[in-house]
Scaffold this motif. Structure first.
Motif, PDB file in Angstrom:
ATOM      1  N   GLY A 234       0.792  -1.221   0.000  1.00 53.12           N
ATOM      2  CA  GLY A 234       0.000   0.000   0.000  1.00 53.12           C
ATOM      3  C   GLY A 234       0.822   1.268   0.000  1.00 53.12           C
ATOM      4  O   GLY A 234       0.283   2.359  -0.209  1.00 53.12           O
ATOM      5  N   ASN A 235       2.125   1.155   0.231  1.00 54.47           N
ATOM      6  CA  ASN A 235       2.955   2.354   0.251  1.00 54.47           C
ATOM      7  C   ASN A 235       3.038   3.016  -1.125  1.00 54.47           C
ATOM      8  O   ASN A 235       2.916   2.353  -2.156  1.00 54.47           O
ATOM      9  N   ASP A 236       3.287   4.300  -1.091  1.00 53.50           N
ATOM     10  CA  ASP A 236       3.580   5.062  -2.303  1.00 53.50           C
ATOM     11  C   ASP A 236       5.084   4.943  -2.547  1.00 53.50           C
ATOM     12  O   ASP A 236       5.892   5.575  -1.860  1.00 53.50           O
ATOM     13  N   ARG A 237       5.463   4.136  -3.507  1.00 57.97           N
ATOM     14  CA  ARG A 237       6.888   3.874  -3.737  1.00 57.97           C
ATOM     15  C   ARG A 237       7.619   5.106  -4.260  1.00 57.97           C
ATOM     16  O   ARG A 237       8.819   5.270  -4.011  1.00 57.97           O
ATOM     17  N   THR A 240       8.805   7.066  -1.360  1.00 56.55           N
ATOM     18  CA  THR A 240      10.023   6.483  -0.784  1.00 56.55           C
ATOM     19  C   THR A 240      11.240   6.867  -1.620  1.00 56.55           C
ATOM     20  O   THR A 240      12.300   7.218  -1.088  1.00 56.55           O
ATOM     21  N   LEU A 241      11.078   6.820  -2.933  1.00 62.40           N
ATOM     22  CA  LEU A 241      12.173   7.207  -3.831  1.00 62.40           C
ATOM     23  C   LEU A 241      12.557   8.671  -3.616  1.00 62.40           C
ATOM     24  O   LEU A 241      13.747   9.010  -3.532  1.00 62.40           O
ATOM     25  N   ALA A 242      11.557   9.528  -3.514  1.00 63.86           N
ATOM     26  CA  ALA A 242      11.833  10.955  -3.317  1.00 63.86           C
ATOM     27  C   ALA A 242      12.580  11.180  -1.993  1.00 63.86           C
ATOM     28  O   ALA A 242      13.504  11.996  -1.914  1.00 63.86           O
ATOM     29  N   ASP A 243      12.192  10.448  -0.961  1.00 64.23           N
ATOM     30  CA  ASP A 243      12.887  10.567   0.325  1.00 64.23           C
ATOM     31  C   ASP A 243      14.343  10.117   0.212  1.00 64.23           C
ATOM     32  O   ASP A 243      15.246  10.721   0.803  1.00 64.23           O
ATOM     33  N   ALA A 244      14.558   9.050  -0.543  1.00 59.65           N
ATOM     34  CA  ALA A 244      15.929   8.536  -0.701  1.00 59.65           C
ATOM     35  C   ALA A 244      16.799   9.517  -1.476  1.00 59.65           C
ATOM     36  O   ALA A 244      17.993   9.659  -1.191  1.00 59.65           O
ATOM     37  N   VAL A 253      17.194   2.666  -8.089  1.00 58.87           N
ATOM     38  CA  VAL A 253      16.187   1.906  -8.840  1.00 58.87           C
ATOM     39  C   VAL A 253      15.189   1.349  -7.841  1.00 58.87           C
ATOM     40  O   VAL A 253      15.568   0.910  -6.759  1.00 58.87           O
ATOM     41  N   LEU A 254      13.918   1.372  -8.197  1.00 57.10           N
ATOM     42  CA  LEU A 254      12.887   0.748  -7.372  1.00 57.10           C
ATOM     43  C   LEU A 254      12.687  -0.690  -7.831  1.00 57.10           C
ATOM     44  O   LEU A 254      12.493  -0.950  -9.027  1.00 57.10           O
ATOM     45  N   ALA A 255      12.728  -1.616  -6.892  1.00 57.49           N
ATOM     46  CA  ALA A 255      12.497  -3.016  -7.246  1.00 57.49           C
ATOM     47  C   ALA A 255      11.093  -3.191  -7.806  1.00 57.49           C
ATOM     48  O   ALA A 255      10.147  -2.536  -7.362  1.00 57.49           O
ATOM     49  N   ASP A 256      10.986  -4.084  -8.776  1.00 58.44           N
ATOM     50  CA  ASP A 256       9.702  -4.386  -9.401  1.00 58.44           C
ATOM     51  C   ASP A 256       9.782  -5.826  -9.890  1.00 58.44           C
ATOM     52  O   ASP A 256      10.831  -6.245 -10.424  1.00 58.44           O
ATOM     53  N   GLU A 257       8.724  -6.575  -9.713  1.00 57.48           N
ATOM     54  CA  GLU A 257       8.754  -7.992 -10.069  1.00 57.48           C
ATOM     55  C   GLU A 257       9.161  -8.179 -11.532  1.00 57.48           C
ATOM     56  O   GLU A 257       8.575  -7.569 -12.429  1.00 57.48           O
TER      57      GLU A 257
END
Ligand SMILES: [Zn+2]
Length: 272
Positions: A234-237, A240-244, A253-257
């Motif tokens: 449910g998080n807004d990924r 999280t990226l913007a915070d990082a 890079v954001l993990a994605d299946e």
């Protein structure tokens, strides 16, 4: 020869629809090692390897016994056991795991003493250091709710060296910075439970990272780039990226299946 990391699952705790929990496949110089096998990762691993029993897989590393990191090790056991693993048709698969993982798989087997689990898998304890094919595996205890080993895999091949570090699940710690020092790719859990308002603040900083904290670690360690994963459902990924990005200015890079990330031999930022 191709060196690549494939994301099997990107969720922490439990899987979102269409996704899976923590799991990766690292391929380098023909050697294949799985890093964690959380919920729903085994079918993705079987598809990737083109084998219903994961033939071609050389080893498994499990950071800790929480099911979002290891429950599909039992799926893998079931597949190999029923395909004849315990009768010798398949060789025992080396598994490197922290305490509690072996017992969890044996408990799910349901028959004491669960000897089949010890014939299908060949167990090695973490933390520790081991040689795995082209890799040197270094594992260190990192702070988490249960015993957790952060792992680092280095290959010194001059033509195509790689270095990857993965923290499993843990909060910020000096030991994590040491583990990640100068690494090419830092696989960072970014549970970011701050986005879930019902989570007490005391749980957020001690045992898990958020985007900003993961970036802090990557910067302090001189990591070259970061792959963020273990997103709370449910998080807004993007948040999280913007915070990082506020604490780490290297590639993120954001993990994605299904994501396949080529691995390079470039050194980390603090390396000479
Ligand atoms: Zn955990």
């Amino acid at each position: 020869m191709t060196s690549v990391l494939t994301v099997l699952g990107s969720c922490g705790a439990w899987p979102e629809t269409g996704r899976a929990c923590s799991g990766f496949l690292l391929e380098h110089e023909g050697y294949r090692v799985a890093l964690d096998l959380g919920y729903r990762t085994a079918p993705r691993l079987f598809d990737l390897l083109g084998s219903p029993v994961a033939e071609g897989l050389d080893a498994v590393i499990i950071t800790h016994r929480h099911p979002d990191h290891m429950i599909d090790l039992h799926t893998l056991f079931q597949a190999r056991h029923n395909a004849g693993g315990s009768s010798g048709a398949l060789p025992p698969l080396p598994v490197y795991a922290t305490e509690g993982v072996r017992m969890t798989v044996r408990a799910r087997r349901g028959d004491a003493p669960g000897r089949a689990v010890d014939s299908v898998f060949r167990w090695h304890e973490l933390p520790g250091t081991y040689d795995l094919g082209p890799f040197r595996l270094t594992a260190r205890r990192l702070p988490h709710v249960v015993p957790n080993a952060g792992v680092r895999l280095d290959s010194d091949s001059e033509s195509n060296s790689v270095s990857v570090a993965y923290n499993g699940g843990c909060g910020p710690s000096p030991e994590l910075v040491e583990l990640v020092a100068g690494v090419d790719l830092f696989i960072a859990e970014a549970s970011d439970r701050y986005q879930r308002v019902q989570v007490p603040a005391s749980l957020q900083s001690e045992f898990h990272l958020d985007g900003h904290a993961a970036g802090d670690i990557a910067t302090a360690a001189g990591a070259r780039r970061m792959l963020m994963t273990h997103f709370w459902p449910g998080n807004d990924r993007q948040r999280t990226l913007a915070d990082a990005r506020r604490s780490f200015d290297g590639p993120i890079v954001l993990a994605d299946e299904g994501l396949r990330l080529p691995l390079s031999g470039q050194a980390g930022r603090n390396d000479p």
